[in-house]
Design a protein around this motif. Structure first.
Motif, PDB file in Angstrom:
ATOM      1  N   GLU A 151      -8.809  -5.129  21.145  1.00 54.49           N
ATOM      2  CA  GLU A 151      -8.533  -4.746  19.594  1.00 54.49           C
ATOM      3  C   GLU A 151      -9.096  -3.306  19.144  1.00 54.49           C
ATOM      4  O   GLU A 151      -8.792  -2.886  17.995  1.00 54.49           O
ATOM      5  CB  GLU A 151      -9.374  -6.011  18.995  1.00 54.49           C
ATOM      6  N   GLY A 152     -10.257  -3.006  19.558  1.00 55.51           N
ATOM      7  CA  GLY A 152     -11.066  -2.025  19.273  1.00 55.51           C
ATOM      8  C   GLY A 152     -12.280  -1.869  19.201  1.00 55.51           C
ATOM      9  O   GLY A 152     -12.906  -2.399  20.305  1.00 55.51           O
ATOM     10  N   TYR A 153     -13.129  -1.530  18.307  1.00 55.23           N
ATOM     11  CA  TYR A 153     -14.602  -1.273  18.171  1.00 55.23           C
ATOM     12  C   TYR A 153     -15.230  -2.061  16.899  1.00 55.23           C
ATOM     13  O   TYR A 153     -14.560  -2.224  15.882  1.00 55.23           O
ATOM     14  CB  TYR A 153     -15.060   0.133  18.183  1.00 55.23           C
ATOM     15  N   ARG A 154     -16.377  -2.504  17.031  1.00 56.69           N
ATOM     16  CA  ARG A 154     -16.977  -3.214  16.089  1.00 56.69           C
ATOM     17  C   ARG A 154     -18.470  -2.710  15.952  1.00 56.69           C
ATOM     18  O   ARG A 154     -19.142  -2.728  17.264  1.00 56.69           O
ATOM     19  CB  ARG A 154     -16.645  -4.506  16.127  1.00 56.69           C
ATOM     20  N   PHE A 155     -19.095  -2.676  14.868  1.00 53.98           N
ATOM     21  CA  PHE A 155     -20.470  -2.607  14.665  1.00 53.98           C
ATOM     22  C   PHE A 155     -21.198  -3.918  14.489  1.00 53.98           C
ATOM     23  O   PHE A 155     -20.777  -4.691  13.439  1.00 53.98           O
ATOM     24  CB  PHE A 155     -20.843  -1.655  13.468  1.00 53.98           C
ATOM     25  N   TYR A 156     -22.177  -4.177  15.183  1.00 60.20           N
ATOM     26  CA  TYR A 156     -22.941  -5.604  15.190  1.00 60.20           C
ATOM     27  C   TYR A 156     -24.331  -5.086  14.541  1.00 60.20           C
ATOM     28  O   TYR A 156     -25.010  -4.238  15.227  1.00 60.20           O
ATOM     29  CB  TYR A 156     -22.990  -6.100  16.412  1.00 60.20           C
ATOM     30  N   GLU A 157     -24.840  -5.957  13.760  1.00 56.30           N
ATOM     31  CA  GLU A 157     -26.122  -5.922  13.159  1.00 56.30           C
ATOM     32  C   GLU A 157     -27.026  -6.349  14.317  1.00 56.30           C
ATOM     33  O   GLU A 157     -26.803  -7.233  15.056  1.00 56.30           O
ATOM     34  CB  GLU A 157     -26.246  -7.052  12.182  1.00 56.30           C
ATOM     35  N   HIS A 158     -28.298  -5.682  14.193  1.00 57.64           N
ATOM     36  CA  HIS A 158     -29.432  -5.844  15.351  1.00 57.64           C
ATOM     37  C   HIS A 158     -30.926  -5.857  14.392  1.00 57.64           C
ATOM     38  O   HIS A 158     -30.951  -5.334  13.378  1.00 57.64           O
ATOM     39  CB  HIS A 158     -29.297  -4.834  16.220  1.00 57.64           C
ATOM     40  N   PRO A 159     -31.595  -6.735  14.825  1.00 56.39           N
ATOM     41  CA  PRO A 159     -32.964  -6.551  14.142  1.00 56.39           C
ATOM     42  C   PRO A 159     -33.712  -5.324  14.015  1.00 56.39           C
ATOM     43  O   PRO A 159     -34.598  -5.244  13.213  1.00 56.39           O
ATOM     44  CB  PRO A 159     -33.806  -7.764  14.928  1.00 56.39           C
ATOM     45  N   GLU A 160     -33.499  -4.530  14.926  1.00 51.75           N
ATOM     46  CA  GLU A 160     -33.938  -3.216  15.006  1.00 51.75           C
ATOM     47  C   GLU A 160     -33.058  -2.001  14.518  1.00 51.75           C
ATOM     48  O   GLU A 160     -33.500  -0.735  14.509  1.00 51.75           O
ATOM     49  CB  GLU A 160     -34.542  -2.854  16.370  1.00 51.75           C
ATOM     50  N   VAL A 161     -31.924  -2.354  14.033  1.00 55.21           N
ATOM     51  CA  VAL A 161     -31.259  -1.390  13.287  1.00 55.21           C
ATOM     52  C   VAL A 161     -31.075  -1.714  11.789  1.00 55.21           C
ATOM     53  O   VAL A 161     -30.935  -2.583  11.063  1.00 55.21           O
ATOM     54  CB  VAL A 161     -29.574  -1.525  13.857  1.00 55.21           C
ATOM     55  N   VAL A 162     -31.625  -0.571  10.927  1.00 56.00           N
ATOM     56  CA  VAL A 162     -31.501  -0.655   9.631  1.00 56.00           C
ATOM     57  C   VAL A 162     -30.650   0.508   9.123  1.00 56.00           C
ATOM     58  O   VAL A 162     -30.500   1.640   9.437  1.00 56.00           O
ATOM     59  CB  VAL A 162     -33.074  -0.331   8.983  1.00 56.00           C
ATOM     60  N   VAL A 163     -29.812   0.116   7.935  1.00 53.98           N
ATOM     61  CA  VAL A 163     -28.858   0.957   7.464  1.00 53.98           C
ATOM     62  C   VAL A 163     -29.319   1.093   6.012  1.00 53.98           C
ATOM     63  O   VAL A 163     -29.607   0.258   5.113  1.00 53.98           O
ATOM     64  CB  VAL A 163     -27.428   0.425   7.324  1.00 53.98           C
ATOM     65  N   TRP A 164     -29.291   2.415   5.417  1.00 57.99           N
ATOM     66  CA  TRP A 164     -29.708   2.901   4.195  1.00 57.99           C
ATOM     67  C   TRP A 164     -28.624   3.490   3.303  1.00 57.99           C
ATOM     68  O   TRP A 164     -27.865   4.337   4.173  1.00 57.99           O
ATOM     69  CB  TRP A 164     -30.909   3.980   4.326  1.00 57.99           C
ATOM     70  N   ALA A 165     -28.431   3.330   2.074  1.00 58.58           N
ATOM     71  CA  ALA A 165     -27.291   3.888   1.687  1.00 58.58           C
ATOM     72  C   ALA A 165     -27.898   4.034  -0.017  1.00 58.58           C
ATOM     73  O   ALA A 165     -28.718   3.294  -0.384  1.00 58.58           O
ATOM     74  CB  ALA A 165     -26.149   3.213   1.535  1.00 58.58           C
TER      75      ALA A 165
END
Length: 218
Positions: A198-212
């Motif tokens: 199918e392709g690729y996917r981003f999975y959330e992780h407790p040690e990964v923080v996204v800022w916008a």
């Protein structure tokens, strides 16, 4: 979509040009640090102030295009009003002075763990260190993060990120960029996963923080 580029004055004139010969000045950003209460005390508002500045620019250069946005930040945000505005909109130079003025604390206490993906500044940090991602590697990560609720196919990535390329790459190109991106993400590489067939996917992780940067347009 790019960070501010240094410019210099052209010889014998007031025109500006980019430090790189391939870059030219295309416009400018004016940061104004003032809150609604201060604006109201002066008999105006942030929306009215922004609109009047845009209108004034239009009288100077009728062909000019403009866009105004109000910075939305926590009421207890640290820094001067101007620093807060610049930081909210992702100005990559605003942190230099703040870091110099920050209280010194032991290194062991100031190094965060995990991955910080700063979409506003287009930076990715792993355990406090800034990762040296290429333009396309960040674009891939950014695209996957923004579409994190679903799997993104290779054809979509090619069409979305290489649509204006002189030479259209193949699916192998995507695989190579993803492999290099994962390598740089180190122990948290599994946040970017392959969905077989199918392709690729981003999975959330407790040690990964996204800022916008939050904003709304006027």
């Amino acid at each position: 979509m790019t960070a501010p580029t240094p410019v210099i004055a052209g010889a014998g004139s007031d025109k500006l040009r980019g430090v790189s010969p391939d870059n030219v000045a295309r416009g400018f950003v004016l940061y104004v640090g003032v809150d609604e209460d201060t604006a109201a005390a002066a008999g105006t508002s942030l929306a009215k102030l922004a609109q009047e500045i845009r209108a004034f620019a239009q009288t100077l250069v009728p062909q000019a295009q403009s866009y105004a946005a109000v910075a939305i930040a926590p009421s207890d945000a640290v820094g001067t009003p101007l620093d807060v505005v610049r930081s909210t909109f992702g100005d990559p130079t605003v942190g230099n002075r703040q870091r110099q003025e920050a209280v010194r604390i032991p290194a062991a206490e100031q190094r965060p763990s995990g991955v910080l993906i700063d979409l506003a500044r287009r930076e990715v940090h792993l355990d406090g260190d800034t990762l040296n991602l290429t333009f396309k590697e960040f674009e891939l990560l950014n695209y996957l993060v923004e579409n994190g609720t679903r799997t993104v196919g290779r054809d979509e990535l090619l069409g979305g990120l290489w649509s204006n390329a002189d030479e259209v790459p193949n699916e192998r190109t995507i695989d190579v960029h993803i492999r290099r991106l994962r390598s740089k993400l180190g122990r948290l590489a599994n946040t970017v996963r392959t969905v077989r067939g199918e392709g690729y996917r981003f999975y959330e992780h407790p040690e990964v923080v996204v800022w916008a940067a939050p904003e709304y347009s006027i």
